[in-house]
Enzyme design. Structure first.
Site, short mmCIF file in Angstrom:
data_model
loop_
_atom_site.label_atom_id
_atom_site.label_comp_id
_atom_site.label_asym_id
_atom_site.label_seq_id
_atom_site.Cartn_x
_atom_site.Cartn_y
_atom_site.Cartn_z
N SER A 184 0.70 -1.14 0.15
CA SER A 184 -0.02 -0.02 -0.04
C SER A 184 0.90 1.18 0.00
O SER A 184 2.15 1.22 0.54
CB SER A 184 -0.83 0.01 1.37
OG SER A 184 -1.49 1.32 1.42
N SER A 185 0.27 2.38 -0.60
CA SER A 185 0.97 3.66 -0.66
C SER A 185 1.45 4.28 0.90
O SER A 185 2.44 4.89 1.05
CB SER A 185 0.28 4.58 -1.41
OG SER A 185 -0.90 4.89 -0.93
N HIS A 245 -12.98 2.92 3.50
CA HIS A 245 -12.20 4.13 2.90
C HIS A 245 -13.11 4.95 2.60
O HIS A 245 -14.20 4.92 2.46
CB HIS A 245 -11.25 3.43 1.82
CG HIS A 245 -10.16 2.54 2.22
ND1 HIS A 245 -10.21 1.24 2.14
CD2 HIS A 245 -9.07 2.95 2.90
CE1 HIS A 245 -9.16 0.77 2.59
NE2 HIS A 245 -8.30 1.65 3.07
O1 GFB Z 1 -9.58 6.47 2.80
P1 GFB Z 1 -9.32 6.91 4.07
O2 GFB Z 1 -10.11 6.28 5.06
O3 GFB Z 1 -7.60 6.36 4.31
O4 GFB Z 1 -9.32 8.40 4.33
P2 GFB Z 1 -6.32 7.17 4.16
C1 GFB Z 1 -9.13 9.18 3.38
C2 GFB Z 1 -9.23 10.76 3.93
O5 GFB Z 1 -10.65 10.92 3.63
C3 GFB Z 1 -8.97 11.17 5.17
C4 GFB Z 1 -11.38 11.59 4.74
O6 GFB Z 1 -8.44 12.52 5.21
C5 GFB Z 1 -10.29 11.00 5.99
O7 GFB Z 1 -10.29 11.89 7.05
N1 GFB Z 1 -12.57 11.21 5.08
C6 GFB Z 1 -13.66 12.37 4.66
C7 GFB Z 1 -13.11 10.12 5.11
N2 GFB Z 1 -14.93 11.54 4.90
C8 GFB Z 1 -14.56 10.45 5.04
C9 GFB Z 1 -15.35 9.25 5.52
O8 GFB Z 1 -16.63 9.47 5.60
N3 GFB Z 1 -14.60 8.07 5.76
C10 GFB Z 1 -13.38 7.98 5.52
N4 GFB Z 1 -12.73 6.80 5.79
N5 GFB Z 1 -12.66 8.98 5.34
C11 GFB Z 1 -5.70 4.55 4.52
C12 GFB Z 1 -4.68 3.98 5.55
O9 GFB Z 1 -5.53 6.02 4.69
O10 GFB Z 1 -5.45 4.29 3.15
C13 GFB Z 1 -4.57 2.64 5.24
O11 GFB Z 1 -5.39 4.07 6.92
C14 GFB Z 1 -4.31 2.26 3.62
O12 GFB Z 1 -3.52 2.14 6.06
C15 GFB Z 1 -5.52 3.17 2.83
O13 GFB Z 1 -3.12 2.68 3.13
C16 GFB Z 1 -5.22 2.90 1.43
O14 GFB Z 1 -6.09 7.32 2.62
O15 GFB Z 1 -6.07 8.23 5.06
#
Ligand code: GFB
Length: 309
Positions: free
Chosen positions: A108-109, A180
């Site tokens: 993963s990135s 995500h």
């Molecule tokens: O996709 P995400 O959960 O993971 O969140 P990461 C990406 C961004 O979207 C963050 C915002 O800045 C979140 O705060 N966001 C906004 C939300 N609204 C929402 C929502 O309703 N749900 C979620 N989930 N996010 C993950 C890693 O990081 O990405 C893993 O924790 C993995 O390890 C994965 O690498 C690909 O991109 O921040």
């Protein structure tokens, strides 16, 4: 890899594994071995060893993992580090002892430092501190890369690693606590539209930048690497383009047809500010993604309405 070779896709029910099986079948590969987690607990070394000894797969796609969005990573770090370390160590070691011809490990990135130079090159691995919200997952995934590297160096195994950017597609997780951002926002906008709500809550500031790759393109890239890449260094898989979460939210809002407003919940973390992949290595190898973000989101939304509603 010939169409009759025995291929084990670990994690065949997940977002990535199910796309890999679809892609392999569409290309004529017919000898695919699958096990659900109920049939084979990949954290159990004896069970994994017995499975490899009985099935003797020739090629392995290691797509099994404990995955989740920012909240799941932050809330369950012990499970993220333990499950992922056990799964990858057991499979990589069994692939070595059973003489698997080639294995592709998926990371993963988030393995890269939180403040890595942008766009992130493969050589930026282990050059700085990790993002706190997903440190446990990142450490496990870095270990997977290193396992492949050292099994290649010491034992001559043809084990390669690919590091995808943020992925999305059909069979994604739409649970708002563990998903995500992309599937979460599809669900939130859809529910708000159906319920006539006036607002949708977006976590964080909406300012972080993210890159998204459609999982069918990812599967095609993995099969491409299995056929064409045999080196020690891992390969970044992405589109080379990113956008702010707020922009992503606006695209999804439009695709879904929600007409209310987006509000921020800044009590939720932003995570890493940016993680744009440098994909020049992948492009130089001869592979480029096909699906645009808008096309991909529209396909996933259609699938979501058909299967989840
Ligand atoms: O996709 P995400 O959960 O993971 O969140 P990461 C990406 C961004 O979207 C963050 C915002 O800045 C979140 O705060 N966001 C906004 C939300 N609204 C929402 C929502 O309703 N749900 C979620 N989930 N996010 C993950 C890693 O990081 O990405 C893993 O924790 C993995 O390890 C994965 O690498 C690909 O991109 O921040």
């Amino acid at each position: 890899m010939n169409t009759t070779d025995k291929i084990y896709v670990a994690g065949h029910r997940g977002l990535v594994g199910s796309a890999l099986v679809r892609d392999l079948r569409s290309k004529g590969f017919s000898n695919i071995v699958e096990r659900t987690s109920a049939q084979l607990d990949l954290r159990n070394q004896q069970a994994v060893n017995d499975f490899f000894a009985a099935e003797k797969p020739e090629y392995v796609f290691l797509a099994a993992a404990k995955v989740g969005g920012i909240n799941a990573n932050n809330t369950y770090p012990a499970q993220f580090i333990y499950d992922n370390l056990m799964i990858e160590t057991n499979i990589i070691h069994a692939a070595y002892t059973q003489g698997v011809k080639k294995l592709l490990f998926l990371g993963s990135s988030c393995i890269y430092p939180k403040l890595a130079p942008q766009p992130i090159k493969e050589e930026h691995l282990l050059s700085g501190y990790l993002e706190e919200t997903n440190e446990a997952y990142a450490i496990a995934k870095i270990t997977g890369i290193e396992l492949c590297k050292f099994y290649r160096r010491q034992y001559g195994c043809n084990f390669i690693s690919a590091m995808p950017t943020n992925l999305y597609g059909i069979n994604d997780n739409f649970d708002l606590n563990t998903s995500h951002v992309l599937p979460a926002l599809i669900r939130k906008f859809h529910d708000a539209k159906v319920q006539g709500a006036k607002q949708v809550v977006m976590w964080g500031t909406g300012k972080p930048l993210r890159e998204f790759l459609y999982v069918d393109d990812l599967a095609d890239a993995c099969v491409f690497l299995m056929q064409n890449y045999n080196d020690e260094q891992h390969v970044n898989l992405g589109t080379g383009e990113d956008l702010a979460i707020r922009e992503l939210a606006n695209i999804i809002k439009k695709v879904v047809g929600f007409e209310g407003e987006i509000v921020n919940d800044t009590t939720q973390p932003d995570g890493t500010p940016r993680k744009l992949m440098d994909v020049s290595k992948l492009h130089n190898l001869g592979w480029k993604h096909k699906t645009t973000l808008v096309e991909g989101i529209a396909t996933v939304y259609e699938w979501y309405i058909d299967t989840k509603q």
